[in-house]
Enzyme design. Structure first.
Site, short mmCIF file in Angstrom:
data_model
loop_
_atom_site.label_atom_id
_atom_site.label_comp_id
_atom_site.label_asym_id
_atom_site.label_seq_id
_atom_site.Cartn_x
_atom_site.Cartn_y
_atom_site.Cartn_z
N CYS A 12 0.87 -1.17 0.00
CA CYS A 12 0.00 0.00 0.00
C CYS A 12 0.91 1.23 0.00
O CYS A 12 2.13 1.10 0.12
CB CYS A 12 -0.89 -0.02 1.24
N CYS A 84 -4.12 -0.68 -2.82
CA CYS A 84 -4.63 0.65 -3.12
C CYS A 84 -4.18 1.01 -4.54
O CYS A 84 -3.17 0.52 -5.01
CB CYS A 84 -4.19 1.68 -2.10
N CYS A 91 4.12 0.47 -7.68
CA CYS A 91 4.78 -0.74 -7.18
C CYS A 91 5.75 -1.28 -8.22
O CYS A 91 5.40 -1.44 -9.39
CB CYS A 91 3.73 -1.80 -6.85
#
Length: 142
Positions: A12, A84, A91
């Site tokens: 996240c 999220c 990422c």
């Protein structure tokens, strides 16, 4: 014969609520079959209302700490789960990683109102996270 645990990393933005809840739920629901970790693209602190909502469900994440992704890059993962939308976009790709999943969960830290009203939002997210983790355990069990 022992079966190797599946390794899961929940990601996240701040590693302060949703990813911490997911890590806690996976440990609680399938800790004997999965190794659970969480991290954020930025570091902050675990939100007290997340700790409280999880405690109400019998999952203790009070000792959890917010961690950044750097410590996990280069490790092998069976699943990398972004929880999220912002983390899904930022990422990194994990070489040698298995499946990458995305759960678009609302950010409970953006909840407004009284403490009880905000806690209720954390409870809703907690329950949504549990359902997602249960599906992962069901579908990803060796």
């Amino acid at each position: 014969m022992s079966i190797e645990k599946r390794r899961v990393l929940f990601v996240c933005t701040h590693n302060s609520a949703r990813s911490q809840m997911a890590e806690g739920w996976l440990r609680r629901l399938a800790g004997d079959r999965f190794e659970s970790h969480s991290a954020g693209t930025e570091v902050t602190a675990v939100r007290p209302l997340a700790v409280r909502a999880m405690a109400e469900a019998g999952v203790d994440i009070s000792g959890a700490e917010s961690k950044t992704l750097e410590r996990y890059i280069g490790q092998p993962w069976d699943y990398v789960v972004t929880v999220c939308d912002q983390a899904a976009e930022s990422c990194p790709i994990f070489p040698g990683g298995g499946r990458r999943l995305h759960w678009s969960l609302p950010d409970p830290s953006k909840a407004e109102g009284s403490e009880e009203e905000r806690l209720d939002v954390y409870r809703q997210v907690r329950d949504h996270v549990r359902a997602e983790v249960e599906a992962l355990v069901r579908d990803g069990t060796p």
